[in-house]
Write an enzyme that holds these catalytic residues in place. Structure first.
Site, mmCIF file in Angstrom:
data_model
loop_
_atom_site.group_PDB
_atom_site.id
_atom_site.type_symbol
_atom_site.label_atom_id
_atom_site.label_comp_id
_atom_site.label_asym_id
_atom_site.label_seq_id
_atom_site.Cartn_x
_atom_site.Cartn_y
_atom_site.Cartn_z
ATOM 1 C CG ASN A 9 -12.765 1.999 -1.012
ATOM 2 O OD1 ASN A 9 -13.210 1.076 -1.689
ATOM 3 N ND2 ASN A 9 -11.601 2.584 -1.265
ATOM 4 C CE LYS A 11 -9.050 0.596 0.291
ATOM 5 N NZ LYS A 11 -7.683 0.934 0.648
ATOM 6 C CG HIS A 95 -8.642 4.756 -3.848
ATOM 7 N ND1 HIS A 95 -7.487 4.042 -3.664
ATOM 8 C CD2 HIS A 95 -9.204 4.884 -2.616
ATOM 9 C CE1 HIS A 95 -7.362 3.734 -2.379
ATOM 10 N NE2 HIS A 95 -8.398 4.234 -1.724
ATOM 11 C CD GLU A 97 -6.032 0.892 -2.629
ATOM 12 O OE1 GLU A 97 -7.150 0.479 -2.974
ATOM 13 O OE2 GLU A 97 -5.691 1.042 -1.439
ATOM 14 C CD GLU A 167 -8.795 7.773 0.680
ATOM 15 O OE1 GLU A 167 -9.500 7.295 1.563
ATOM 16 O OE2 GLU A 167 -8.455 7.134 -0.327
ATOM 17 N N GLY A 173 -4.288 1.980 4.611
ATOM 18 C CA GLY A 173 -4.074 0.563 4.908
ATOM 19 C C GLY A 173 -2.792 0.277 5.674
ATOM 20 C CB SER A 212 -5.043 4.143 9.081
ATOM 21 O OG SER A 212 -4.267 3.350 8.194
HETATM 22 P P1 PGA Z 1 -7.936 2.450 4.904
HETATM 23 O O1 PGA Z 1 -8.292 2.821 3.384
HETATM 24 O O2 PGA Z 1 -9.041 3.014 5.761
HETATM 25 O O3 PGA Z 1 -7.893 0.944 4.923
HETATM 26 O O4 PGA Z 1 -6.621 3.068 5.219
HETATM 27 C C1 PGA Z 1 -8.869 4.050 3.043
HETATM 28 C C2 PGA Z 1 -9.086 4.114 1.549
HETATM 29 O O5 PGA Z 1 -8.252 3.590 0.816
HETATM 30 O O6 PGA Z 1 -10.079 4.692 1.082
#
Ligand code: PGA
Length: 258
Positions: A9, A11, A95, A97, A167, A173, A212
Site C-alpha cells: 500500500n 499510500k 483502511h 486512514e 490492521e 506507521g 509495521s
Molecule cells: P505500515 O502501514 O506498514 O506503514 O504500518 C500499513 C498500512 O497502513 O496498510
C-alpha cells in the site's frame, strides 16, 4: 489450501519516476517467487503506468480506495468500473486512514465493498482497533462490528471474493508491530466469526496482517496459522524491504506445502 498474498500500500507517496524506479528494483527478484501472490497499490494517477509496467509479471495491480457510487456527479471520486478498466484486480476498502481522516463509516465501507464486487475487483477489507480500544479490551467487539457491517450488506459468502486485512491502528506507521501471538489471536477470532456463519468461506478466507510489517518481522508473522500474508505500508516503498517480505511469504508458503 490458502495461498499467501503480500500487497504493498504505497499510500500518497512518491512520484511517477520513483514508482517506476521501485518497480524496476522489485520486479526482477519477484519474478523468481512462484508460491505466493503479490500486489502493489499505487496512487490513482499512477495506476495506468504501473499497470503497464506490471505487464508480463505476476504482480497484480490494486487501488487504495474506490467510490461507493456507480457514476455521476461525485467530484473527485473514482468508480470501481474505472479501476477495473485500468487493470486493477484488488482495491483496499475501509483502511483506517479512510475511516478516520475521511470519515468513512462502516456503512460507507460496506457500500464500497459491494461496489468492488460489482465490478469484479477483489476488495481488501481493512479492520482493526485503535489503541484505546485495545487497552479497554474491546478489540473483538470493534473488529466484529466492522466485519458484520459488510456481511450484513453483502452476505457472508461475499467474503470469499475478497480478502480481510487485520490492521491494528496503533501499529500502522508507528513501528509498533502486533506480536505474532496478538495478530494470530485476532485472525483466529475473525475466522471463527466468519466460520460460525459459513465454515467453507472461513476456511478459504485470506486474512492479511498489516501494521509495521518489515523484513525483520514478516517471517514470524507469516508463520502463524491464520496469518495469510500482509498489507505493507512504509516497507513497500523500500525495494529491499518489500522483496524480503515477499520472500518471507514464499518461504512460509513452502513450509505449509511440505
Ligand atoms: P505500515 O502501514 O506498514 O506503514 O504500518 C500499513 C498500512 O497502513 O496498510
Amino acid at each position: 489450501m490458502r495461498v499467501k498474498l503480500v500487497a504493498g500500500n504505497w499510500k500518497m507517496n512518491g512520484s511517477l519516476a520513483s514508482s517506476q524506479a521501485l518497480l524496476k528494483a522489485i520486479l526482477p527478484p519477484l519474478a523468481a517467487l512462484d508460491r505466493a501472490h503479490y500486489a502493489v497499490c499505487p496512487p490513482f494517477p499512477y495506476l495506468a503506468a504501473v499497470g503497464q509496467a506490471l505487464r508480463g509479471s505476476k504482480v497484480q495491480l490494486g487501488a487504495q480506495d474506490l467510490s461507493q457510487f456507480d457514476d455521476g456527479a461525485y467530484t473527485g471520486a473514482v468508480s470501481g468500473a474505472m479501476l477495473a478498466e485500468c487493470g486493477c484486480r484488488h482495491v483496499i476498502v475501509g483502511h483506517s486512514e479512510r475511516r478516520t481522516v475521511f470519515g468513512e463509516t462502516d456503512e460507507i465501507v460496506a457500500a464500497k465493498y459491494a461496489q468492488a464486487l460489482k465490478h469484479g475487483l477483489s476488495p481488501i477489507l481493512c479492520v482493526g482497533e485503535v489503541l484505546g480500544e485495545r487497552e479497554s479490551g474491546v478489540t473483538e467487539t470493534v473488529v466484529a462490528r466492522q466485519l458484520d457491517a459488510v456481511t450484513a450488506r453483502c452476505g457472508t459468502q461475499a467474503l470469499s471474493r475478497g480478502v480481510v486485512a487485520y490492521e491494528p491502528v496503533w501499529a500502522i506507521g508507528t513501528g509498533k508491530t502486533a506480536s505474532p501471538e496478538q495478530a494470530q489471536a485476532v485472525h483466529a477470532f475473525i475466522r471463527g466469526r466468519v466460520g460460525a456463519a459459513d465454515r467453507r468461506t472461513a476456511e478459504a478466507l485470506l486474512i492479511l496482517y498489516g501494521g509495521s510489517v518489515k523484513a525483520g518481522n514478516a517471517a514470524q508473522l507469516f508463520a502463524m496459522p491464520d496469518v495469510d500474508g500482509g498489507l505493507i505500508g512504509g516497507a513497500s516503498l523500500v525495494a529491499d524491504e518489500f522483496v524480503a517480505i515477499c520472500r518471507a511469504a514464499q518461504s512460509a508458503q513452502e513450509t505449509v506445502r511440505t
